[in-house]
Design an enzyme around this catalytic site. Structure first.
Site, PDB file in Angstrom:
ATOM      1  N   THR A 165     -63.437 -14.055  33.764  1.00  0.00           N
ATOM      2  CA  THR A 165     -62.775 -15.222  33.167  1.00  0.00           C
ATOM      3  C   THR A 165     -61.486 -15.442  33.946  1.00  0.00           C
ATOM      4  OG1 THR A 165     -61.396 -13.918  31.672  1.00  0.00           O
ATOM      5  CG2 THR A 165     -63.599 -14.528  30.858  1.00  0.00           C
ATOM      6  N   ASP A 167     -71.919 -11.213  31.592  1.00  0.00           N
ATOM      7  CA  ASP A 167     -71.233 -11.542  30.342  1.00  0.00           C
ATOM      8  C   ASP A 167     -71.680 -10.537  29.283  1.00  0.00           C
ATOM      9  OD1 ASP A 167     -70.465 -12.780  27.889  1.00  0.00           O
ATOM     10  OD2 ASP A 167     -70.477 -14.734  28.896  1.00  0.00           O
ATOM     11  N   THR A 209     -56.510  -2.728  19.396  1.00  0.00           N
ATOM     12  CA  THR A 209     -55.083  -3.040  19.402  1.00  0.00           C
ATOM     13  C   THR A 209     -54.424  -2.699  18.070  1.00  0.00           C
ATOM     14  OG1 THR A 209     -53.607  -4.957  19.334  1.00  0.00           O
ATOM     15  CG2 THR A 209     -55.871  -5.405  18.848  1.00  0.00           C
ATOM     16  N   ASP A 210     -53.110  -2.484  18.108  1.00  0.00           N
ATOM     17  CA  ASP A 210     -52.374  -2.260  16.853  1.00  0.00           C
ATOM     18  C   ASP A 210     -52.267  -3.542  16.034  1.00  0.00           C
ATOM     19  OD1 ASP A 210     -50.559  -3.622  18.492  1.00  0.00           O
ATOM     20  OD2 ASP A 210     -48.915  -2.192  18.209  1.00  0.00           O
ATOM     21  N   GLU A 211     -52.589  -4.696  16.662  1.00  0.00           N
ATOM     22  CA  GLU A 211     -52.430  -5.970  15.958  1.00  0.00           C
ATOM     23  C   GLU A 211     -53.398  -6.103  14.779  1.00  0.00           C
ATOM     24  OE1 GLU A 211     -51.735  -9.337  18.550  1.00  0.00           O
ATOM     25  OE2 GLU A 211     -50.982  -8.022  20.121  1.00  0.00           O
ATOM     26  N   SER A 238     -56.336 -11.093  16.600  1.00  0.00           N
ATOM     27  CA  SER A 238     -56.370  -9.787  15.913  1.00  0.00           C
ATOM     28  C   SER A 238     -57.512  -9.729  14.896  1.00  0.00           C
ATOM     29  CB  SER A 238     -55.019  -9.453  15.286  1.00  0.00           C
ATOM     30  OG  SER A 238     -54.574 -10.479  14.442  1.00  0.00           O
ATOM     31  N   LYS A 296     -60.531  -8.812  16.885  1.00  0.00           N
ATOM     32  CA  LYS A 296     -60.508  -7.387  17.260  1.00  0.00           C
ATOM     33  C   LYS A 296     -60.784  -6.519  16.030  1.00  0.00           C
ATOM     34  CE  LYS A 296     -59.748  -5.734  20.763  1.00  0.00           C
ATOM     35  NZ  LYS A 296     -60.612  -5.433  21.942  1.00  0.00           N
ATOM     36  N   ASN A 307     -49.117  -3.203  26.057  1.00  0.00           N
ATOM     37  CA  ASN A 307     -49.043  -2.559  27.375  1.00  0.00           C
ATOM     38  C   ASN A 307     -48.246  -3.432  28.340  1.00  0.00           C
ATOM     39  OD1 ASN A 307     -52.060  -0.709  28.058  1.00  0.00           O
ATOM     40  ND2 ASN A 307     -51.168  -1.077  26.079  1.00  0.00           N
ATOM     41  N   ARG A 325     -41.948  -5.484  19.433  1.00  0.00           N
ATOM     42  CA  ARG A 325     -43.193  -4.926  19.951  1.00  0.00           C
ATOM     43  C   ARG A 325     -42.906  -3.517  20.455  1.00  0.00           C
ATOM     44  NH1 ARG A 325     -44.516  -8.580  17.389  1.00  0.00           N
ATOM     45  NH2 ARG A 325     -45.893 -10.330  17.871  1.00  0.00           N
TER      46      ARG A 325
HETATM   47  P1  NAD Z   1     -57.300  -8.984  30.000  1.00  0.00           P
HETATM   48  O1  NAD Z   1     -57.366 -10.327  29.353  1.00  0.00           O
HETATM   49  O2  NAD Z   1     -56.310  -8.749  31.104  1.00  0.00           O
HETATM   50  O3  NAD Z   1     -58.732  -8.604  30.611  1.00  0.00           O
HETATM   51  C1  NAD Z   1     -59.921  -8.843  29.913  1.00  0.00           C
HETATM   52  C2  NAD Z   1     -61.075  -8.689  30.900  1.00  0.00           C
HETATM   53  O4  NAD Z   1     -62.295  -8.902  30.179  1.00  0.00           O
HETATM   54  C3  NAD Z   1     -61.046  -9.708  32.041  1.00  0.00           C
HETATM   55  O5  NAD Z   1     -61.326  -9.072  33.266  1.00  0.00           O
HETATM   56  C4  NAD Z   1     -62.147 -10.689  31.683  1.00  0.00           C
HETATM   57  O6  NAD Z   1     -62.760 -11.299  32.807  1.00  0.00           O
HETATM   58  C5  NAD Z   1     -63.119  -9.780  30.932  1.00  0.00           C
HETATM   59  N1  NAD Z   1     -63.986 -10.530  30.012  1.00  0.00           N
HETATM   60  C6  NAD Z   1     -63.587 -11.463  29.095  1.00  0.00           C
HETATM   61  N2  NAD Z   1     -64.663 -11.960  28.467  1.00  0.00           N
HETATM   62  C7  NAD Z   1     -65.750 -11.316  28.968  1.00  0.00           C
HETATM   63  C8  NAD Z   1     -67.145 -11.395  28.710  1.00  0.00           C
HETATM   64  N3  NAD Z   1     -67.634 -12.246  27.796  1.00  0.00           N
HETATM   65  N4  NAD Z   1     -67.982 -10.589  29.404  1.00  0.00           N
HETATM   66  C9  NAD Z   1     -67.495  -9.722  30.342  1.00  0.00           C
HETATM   67  N5  NAD Z   1     -66.181  -9.624  30.634  1.00  0.00           N
HETATM   68  C10 NAD Z   1     -65.323 -10.409  29.956  1.00  0.00           C
HETATM   69  O7  NAD Z   1     -57.088  -7.965  28.813  1.00  0.00           O
HETATM   70  P2  NAD Z   1     -56.274  -6.591  28.779  1.00  0.00           P
HETATM   71  O8  NAD Z   1     -54.868  -6.888  28.442  1.00  0.00           O
HETATM   72  O9  NAD Z   1     -56.614  -5.809  29.974  1.00  0.00           O
HETATM   73  O10 NAD Z   1     -56.937  -5.913  27.491  1.00  0.00           O
HETATM   74  C11 NAD Z   1     -58.110  -5.117  27.603  1.00  0.00           C
HETATM   75  C12 NAD Z   1     -58.512  -4.630  26.227  1.00  0.00           C
HETATM   76  O11 NAD Z   1     -57.441  -3.884  25.652  1.00  0.00           O
HETATM   77  C13 NAD Z   1     -58.828  -5.743  25.240  1.00  0.00           C
HETATM   78  O12 NAD Z   1     -59.933  -5.345  24.470  1.00  0.00           O
HETATM   79  C14 NAD Z   1     -57.571  -5.849  24.386  1.00  0.00           C
HETATM   80  O13 NAD Z   1     -57.873  -6.306  23.093  1.00  0.00           O
HETATM   81  C15 NAD Z   1     -57.105  -4.406  24.379  1.00  0.00           C
HETATM   82  N6  NAD Z   1     -55.653  -4.199  24.209  1.00  0.00           N
HETATM   83  C16 NAD Z   1     -54.768  -4.866  25.023  1.00  0.00           C
HETATM   84  C17 NAD Z   1     -53.401  -4.615  24.875  1.00  0.00           C
HETATM   85  C18 NAD Z   1     -52.381  -5.282  25.776  1.00  0.00           C
HETATM   86  O14 NAD Z   1     -51.170  -5.106  25.568  1.00  0.00           O
HETATM   87  N7  NAD Z   1     -52.785  -6.018  26.800  1.00  0.00           N
HETATM   88  C19 NAD Z   1     -52.950  -3.711  23.901  1.00  0.00           C
HETATM   89  C20 NAD Z   1     -53.901  -3.051  23.103  1.00  0.00           C
HETATM   90  C21 NAD Z   1     -55.254  -3.306  23.277  1.00  0.00           C
HETATM   91  P1  TYD Z   2     -47.468 -11.258  24.169  1.00  0.00           P
HETATM   92  O1  TYD Z   2     -47.122 -10.671  25.501  1.00  0.00           O
HETATM   93  O2  TYD Z   2     -48.236 -12.540  24.121  1.00  0.00           O
HETATM   94  O3  TYD Z   2     -48.191 -10.113  23.347  1.00  0.00           O
HETATM   95  P2  TYD Z   2     -48.629 -10.074  21.769  1.00  0.00           P
HETATM   96  O4  TYD Z   2     -48.488 -11.425  21.200  1.00  0.00           O
HETATM   97  O5  TYD Z   2     -50.057  -9.637  21.856  1.00  0.00           O
HETATM   98  O6  TYD Z   2     -47.729  -9.064  21.147  1.00  0.00           O
HETATM   99  O7  TYD Z   2     -46.108 -11.477  23.375  1.00  0.00           O
HETATM  100  C1  TYD Z   2     -45.210 -10.428  23.131  1.00  0.00           C
HETATM  101  C2  TYD Z   2     -44.083 -10.975  22.276  1.00  0.00           C
HETATM  102  O8  TYD Z   2     -43.323 -11.914  23.039  1.00  0.00           O
HETATM  103  C3  TYD Z   2     -44.559 -11.732  21.045  1.00  0.00           C
HETATM  104  O9  TYD Z   2     -43.674 -11.487  19.969  1.00  0.00           O
HETATM  105  C4  TYD Z   2     -44.482 -13.191  21.453  1.00  0.00           C
HETATM  106  C5  TYD Z   2     -43.305 -13.208  22.401  1.00  0.00           C
HETATM  107  N1  TYD Z   2     -43.368 -14.203  23.494  1.00  0.00           N
HETATM  108  C6  TYD Z   2     -42.269 -15.042  23.730  1.00  0.00           C
HETATM  109  O10 TYD Z   2     -41.241 -14.989  23.026  1.00  0.00           O
HETATM  110  N2  TYD Z   2     -42.355 -15.940  24.761  1.00  0.00           N
HETATM  111  C7  TYD Z   2     -43.464 -16.046  25.549  1.00  0.00           C
HETATM  112  O11 TYD Z   2     -43.503 -16.901  26.468  1.00  0.00           O
HETATM  113  C8  TYD Z   2     -44.577 -15.163  25.298  1.00  0.00           C
HETATM  114  C9  TYD Z   2     -45.822 -15.251  26.144  1.00  0.00           C
HETATM  115  C10 TYD Z   2     -44.468 -14.258  24.270  1.00  0.00           C
END
Ligand code: NAD
Ligand code: TYD
Length: 359
Positions: free
Chosen positions: A38, A61, A136-138, A164, A167, A193, A227
């Site tokens: 994506t 997919d 996620t913690d969300e 959330s 998830k 992260n 966060r």
């Molecule tokens: P991201 O959006 O960077 O990456 C998601 C990946 O999944 C992409 O490479 C995308 O191409 C692939 N994808 C999406 N839809 C797909 C489909 N239908 N089939 C195959 N591949 C598909 O996300 P991320 O930040 O790396 O998060 C990864 C996982 O960790 C997620 O499940 C998210 O909920 C979880 N998570 C993320 C965070 C964070 O802070 N980013 C924190 C806790 C948990």
């Molecule tokens: P985000 O990185 O989107 O993660 P999540 O919503 O999954 O926690 O956002 C982190 C925090 O930052 C959230 O409280 C929303 C805020 N935020 C802003 O204030 N400005 C922005 O442009 C974005 C993307 C997020």
């Protein structure tokens, strides 16, 4: 040799995890990365490992049952690490359906295909097969501004955003498979992260990228939402430890003990950028707090997230290792060294999204 099926490995956390695993296990494991690519999936994240003999990329997919079944039929998969998801809250508010499709239906397909491939005639499972669902913690909703309030594994599931909620639904499906079939799985619920390869729609890379370009830094609401930030490689390590040493069927919270208000994060980034940029760099002149711009709050914006990682620490000995001060420097250094990456991911469709989102 153990074979891992990683979904979403071209995304932010998935690609860091693949790097972590090859660094740790080198040629002792094989990784198959399944990703549909994506807007958030980027094979550039993996270009340094793409020619390894023990790495395969398959564009598919996770909602495509036939494609996933075929991967299980053609490979003896030992571990599934399921990252693939739609991951951005703001996008989920605009378009919830794609989140339900990928995060809920996609997880159901992954579970079903793994179960079919691993189940024996008597309803038990082949030995040493494991599925790890990355969540996620969300899913726990929002905490009050009380420094003693934390999310535990036993906290009620109370999601607010479509992201959330999707998830949480996928977590419940994994739980149902564990409860009903004794399907060998674990769930991890991690806090926010940050680190290399994060797509600049999320707070930290967005602020770094905008500040370097002298663009406004959008702060939602009063900027005091909290966060709990974790360096991505610490998360990768936790996932591996849960899969290796965790008790099957258990849920583990993973968090940084690093709670910060959004406005604090932005100020730290600005200070760190100024500290790291040489005086002669022209970008340094326009990096200042005047770029901070308060904008309309996110709908249903969760106030505070904070993980109590007590269980993973007590049971597995995992702890966050990268202090925020160090992790943010590593992240900024990575962005300095990978300007092309940023240019490539912010061209095209993302430009349209950004213009629409912040109009
Ligand atoms: P991201 O959006 O960077 O990456 C998601 C990946 O999944 C992409 O490479 C995308 O191409 C692939 N994808 C999406 N839809 C797909 C489909 N239908 N089939 C195959 N591949 C598909 O996300 P991320 O930040 O790396 O998060 C990864 C996982 O960790 C997620 O499940 C998210 O909920 C979880 N998570 C993320 C965070 C964070 O802070 N980013 C924190 C806790 C948990
Ligand atoms: P985000 O990185 O989107 O993660 P999540 O919503 O999954 O926690 O956002 C982190 C925090 O930052 C959230 O409280 C929303 C805020 N935020 C802003 O204030 N400005 C922005 O442009 C974005 C993307 C997020």
């Amino acid at each position: 040799m153990r074979t891992y099926l990683v979904t979403g490995g071209a995304g932010f956390i998935g690609s860091n995890y693949i790097h972590y695993m090859f660094n740790k296990y080198n040629n002792d494991i094989r990784i198959i990365n399944v990703d549909v690519l994506t807007y958030a999936g980027n094979l550039e994240n993996l270009k340094d490992i793409e020619n390894r003999d023990n790495y395969t990329f398959i564009k598919a997919d996770i909602t495509d049952k036939d494609a996933i079944e075929k991967i299980f039929a053609e490979n003896d998969i030992d571990r599934v690490v399921h990252f693939a998801a739609e991951s951005h809250v703001d996008r989920s508010i605009k378009n919830p359906e794609v989140f339900v499709n990928t995060n809920v239906l996609g997880t159901a397909v992954m579970l079903n295909c793994a179960k079919a491939a691993w189940e024996l005639e008597d309803g038990t499972f082949k030995p040493d097969k494991k599925f790890l669902h990355v969540s996620t913690d969300e899913v726990y909703g929002s905490l009050p501004d009380d420094p003693n309030a934390y999310f535990y594994e036993t906290s009620p599931i109370d999601p607010h955003s479509p992201y959330s909620a999707s998830k949480a639904s996928s977590d419940m499906l994994v739980k149902a498979y564990m409860d009903t079939y004794k399907f060998p799985a674990n769930i991890t619920n991690c806090s926010n992260n940050y680190g290399p390869y994060q797509f600049p729609e999320k707070l930290i890379p967005l602020i770094i990228n905008n500040a370097l370009q002298g663009k406004k830094l959008p702060v939602y609401g009063d900027g005091k939402n909290v966060r709990d930030w974790l360096y991505v490689m610490d998360h990768a390590k936790a996932i591996d430890m849960v899969q290796e040493k965790g008790k099957l069927f258990e849920r583990y919270n993973v968090g940084g003990h690093n709670e910060k208000q959004n406005i604090e994060i932005i100020e730290i980034i600005l200070d760190t950028l100024c500290e790291m940029l040489p005086d002669e760099d022209p970008r340094k002149a326009h990096i200042n707090k005047e770029l901070i711009t308060y904008v309309t709050d996110r709908k249903g914006h969760d106030r505070r997230y904070a993980i109590a990682p007590d269980k993973i620490k007590a049971d597995l000995g995992w702890e966050p290792e990268t202090m925020f001060k160090e992790g943010i420097k590593l992240t900024i250094k990575w962005f300095f060294e990978n300007e092309e990456w940023m240019k490539n991911v912010t061209s095209g469709d993302y430009q349209k999204y950004y213009a629409e989102m912040y109009k």
